[in-house]
Design an enzyme around this catalytic site. Sequence first.
Site, PDB file in Angstrom:
ATOM      1  N   THR A  32      -8.469   3.325   8.762  1.00 36.39           N
ATOM      2  CA  THR A  32      -9.701   2.549   8.734  1.00 36.39           C
ATOM      3  C   THR A  32      -9.915   1.838  10.064  1.00 36.39           C
ATOM      4  O   THR A  32      -9.053   1.105  10.527  1.00 36.39           O
ATOM      5  CB  THR A  32      -9.670   1.531   7.593  1.00 36.39           C
ATOM      6  OG1 THR A  32      -9.394   2.218   6.371  1.00 36.39           O
ATOM      7  CG2 THR A  32     -10.987   0.800   7.476  1.00 36.39           C
ATOM      8  N   ARG A  85      -7.059  12.751   1.309  1.00 35.38           N
ATOM      9  CA  ARG A  85      -6.026  13.144   2.268  1.00 35.38           C
ATOM     10  C   ARG A  85      -4.634  12.645   1.898  1.00 35.38           C
ATOM     11  O   ARG A  85      -3.655  13.168   2.401  1.00 35.38           O
ATOM     12  CB  ARG A  85      -6.381  12.666   3.680  1.00 35.38           C
ATOM     13  CG  ARG A  85      -6.290  11.173   3.878  1.00 35.38           C
ATOM     14  CD  ARG A  85      -6.607  10.754   5.299  1.00 35.38           C
ATOM     15  NE  ARG A  85      -7.975  11.055   5.655  1.00 35.38           N
ATOM     16  CZ  ARG A  85      -8.546  10.626   6.787  1.00 35.38           C
ATOM     17  NH1 ARG A  85      -7.841   9.909   7.645  1.00 35.38           N
ATOM     18  NH2 ARG A  85      -9.807  10.909   7.056  1.00 35.38           N
ATOM     19  N   HIS A  88      -3.931  -4.842   7.688  1.00 34.77           N
ATOM     20  CA  HIS A  88      -4.080  -3.733   8.625  1.00 34.77           C
ATOM     21  C   HIS A  88      -3.221  -3.956   9.878  1.00 34.77           C
ATOM     22  O   HIS A  88      -3.443  -4.892  10.639  1.00 34.77           O
ATOM     23  CB  HIS A  88      -5.530  -3.480   9.061  1.00 34.77           C
ATOM     24  CG  HIS A  88      -5.724  -2.078   9.599  1.00 34.77           C
ATOM     25  ND1 HIS A  88      -5.912  -0.997   8.772  1.00 34.77           N
ATOM     26  CD2 HIS A  88      -5.695  -1.583  10.847  1.00 34.77           C
ATOM     27  CE1 HIS A  88      -6.033   0.111   9.501  1.00 34.77           C
ATOM     28  NE2 HIS A  88      -5.890  -0.232  10.759  1.00 34.77           N
ATOM     29  N   HIS A 114      -5.650   3.641  -1.515  1.00 34.30           N
ATOM     30  CA  HIS A 114      -6.983   3.994  -1.023  1.00 34.30           C
ATOM     31  C   HIS A 114      -7.283   5.431  -1.419  1.00 34.30           C
ATOM     32  O   HIS A 114      -6.670   6.363  -0.907  1.00 34.30           O
ATOM     33  CB  HIS A 114      -7.002   3.831   0.498  1.00 34.30           C
ATOM     34  CG  HIS A 114      -8.348   4.072   1.121  1.00 34.30           C
ATOM     35  ND1 HIS A 114      -8.580   3.862   2.458  1.00 34.30           N
ATOM     36  CD2 HIS A 114      -9.537   4.512   0.614  1.00 34.30           C
ATOM     37  CE1 HIS A 114      -9.833   4.164   2.747  1.00 34.30           C
ATOM     38  NE2 HIS A 114     -10.433   4.561   1.640  1.00 34.30           N
ATOM     39  N   ASN A 165       0.846  -1.190   0.000  1.00 29.81           N
ATOM     40  CA  ASN A 165       0.000   0.000   0.000  1.00 29.81           C
ATOM     41  C   ASN A 165       0.889   1.249   0.000  1.00 29.81           C
ATOM     42  O   ASN A 165       1.725   1.408   0.890  1.00 29.81           O
ATOM     43  CB  ASN A 165      -0.905  -0.018   1.235  1.00 29.81           C
ATOM     44  CG  ASN A 165      -1.924   1.105   1.223  1.00 29.81           C
ATOM     45  OD1 ASN A 165      -1.580   2.252   0.991  1.00 29.81           O
ATOM     46  ND2 ASN A 165      -3.177   0.790   1.505  1.00 29.81           N
ATOM     47  N   HIS A 170       0.846   6.179   2.108  1.00 30.50           N
ATOM     48  CA  HIS A 170       1.562   7.103   2.981  1.00 30.50           C
ATOM     49  C   HIS A 170       2.826   7.677   2.351  1.00 30.50           C
ATOM     50  O   HIS A 170       3.448   8.577   2.929  1.00 30.50           O
ATOM     51  CB  HIS A 170       1.802   6.450   4.337  1.00 30.50           C
ATOM     52  CG  HIS A 170       0.507   6.205   5.038  1.00 30.50           C
ATOM     53  ND1 HIS A 170      -0.326   7.230   5.449  1.00 30.50           N
ATOM     54  CD2 HIS A 170      -0.158   5.062   5.337  1.00 30.50           C
ATOM     55  CE1 HIS A 170      -1.412   6.734   5.996  1.00 30.50           C
ATOM     56  NE2 HIS A 170      -1.336   5.418   5.936  1.00 30.50           N
ATOM     57  N   ARG A 220      -9.474   8.118  -0.758  1.00 27.80           N
ATOM     58  CA  ARG A 220     -10.482   8.536   0.216  1.00 27.80           C
ATOM     59  C   ARG A 220     -11.322   9.685  -0.325  1.00 27.80           C
ATOM     60  O   ARG A 220     -10.882  10.454  -1.189  1.00 27.80           O
ATOM     61  CB  ARG A 220      -9.813   8.965   1.528  1.00 27.80           C
ATOM     62  CG  ARG A 220      -9.301   7.793   2.366  1.00 27.80           C
ATOM     63  CD  ARG A 220      -8.653   8.287   3.656  1.00 27.80           C
ATOM     64  NE  ARG A 220      -8.351   7.173   4.546  1.00 27.80           N
ATOM     65  CZ  ARG A 220      -9.158   6.736   5.498  1.00 27.80           C
ATOM     66  NH1 ARG A 220     -10.338   7.328   5.678  1.00 27.80           N
ATOM     67  NH2 ARG A 220      -8.822   5.732   6.277  1.00 27.80           N
ATOM     68  N   GLU A 223      -8.629   0.543  -3.030  1.00 23.86           N
ATOM     69  CA  GLU A 223      -9.447   0.584  -1.815  1.00 23.86           C
ATOM     70  C   GLU A 223     -10.370   1.790  -1.901  1.00 23.86           C
ATOM     71  O   GLU A 223      -9.932   2.889  -2.262  1.00 23.86           O
ATOM     72  CB  GLU A 223      -8.567   0.678  -0.569  1.00 23.86           C
ATOM     73  CG  GLU A 223      -7.857  -0.612  -0.238  1.00 23.86           C
ATOM     74  CD  GLU A 223      -7.176  -0.571   1.117  1.00 23.86           C
ATOM     75  OE1 GLU A 223      -7.051   0.528   1.700  1.00 23.86           O
ATOM     76  OE2 GLU A 223      -6.758  -1.633   1.594  1.00 23.86           O
ATOM     77  N   GLU A 228     -11.215  -9.515   2.728  1.00 18.45           N
ATOM     78  CA  GLU A 228      -9.943  -9.186   3.368  1.00 18.45           C
ATOM     79  C   GLU A 228     -10.211  -9.031   4.859  1.00 18.45           C
ATOM     80  O   GLU A 228     -11.010  -8.186   5.269  1.00 18.45           O
ATOM     81  CB  GLU A 228      -9.334  -7.908   2.804  1.00 18.45           C
ATOM     82  CG  GLU A 228      -7.991  -7.573   3.443  1.00 18.45           C
ATOM     83  CD  GLU A 228      -7.228  -6.477   2.723  1.00 18.45           C
ATOM     84  OE1 GLU A 228      -6.402  -5.816   3.384  1.00 18.45           O
ATOM     85  OE2 GLU A 228      -7.454  -6.277   1.512  1.00 18.45           O
TER      86      GLU A 228
END
Length: 264
Positions: free
Chosen positions: A106, A54, A199, A48, A12, A15, A50, A75, A156
Amino acid sequence: MPSISNIRLGVNVDHVATIRNARGGRHPDPVRAAQIAIAAGADGITAHLREDRRHINDDDMARLKAAIAKPLNFEMAATDEMVAIAIKTRPHAACLVPERRAERTTEGGLDAAGQRPQLTPAVAALRQAGIRVSLFIAPEPARNEAAVALGAPVIEIHTGAWCDAVVDGQAAKAEAEWQRIVAGAALARSAGLEVHAGHGLDYVTAEKIASIPEIVELNIGYYMIGEALFVGLGETVRTMRAAMDRGRKLAAENHPSRTPAGKR
């Protein structure tokens, strides 16, 4: 018992975009991070988008789809806006997740049973577009049943509660959450679902969860991007890949098919 297949690593890159957005501009670029991760052994990339944008933004999603040869896992919340973007982007997969504006990350799994009226058209539209749909859920029987009813072929498992308990040294809670994950993965696979997990995973927890034979993919982001600040993203991916492979080797060694005759 399922056969022991290889386990995939999805990286992922959200970030990387978080760091970029702290000052604006285009550096560091999540697309470059995705390419480095793939070169180091990642089997796919997760991002993801969003509703508040963000970290990952619309342009990132389009560039990721165009630039990487491995599967892209989108995502997203099950909203009309996100479904339309996914259909336009045509990623390999779309993972439907719960989303609240105020949350840092999440929190918990999707209420697949309680939100069936909202999820049904989203799953149908994505599948019609040829996008593999997964639901990000807690390891609970009712949510597995809802996934089957919705026609989502993949779940998932949200591993955050287990990972938090492990990090906090809460042994009893960690064991209870671990047993939920093991039982949930077995139940989902018996229902015909493909099982992923993610996660909060780090090297230690990823190695352990890779020993669950029903789980065929892990999606990991925040920990890996943090580690990459110290050792580089390529090295982080290789170290994570090695940890997962050790866990998978343990699963193969413990599989009934490897047990000598007469000792079962």
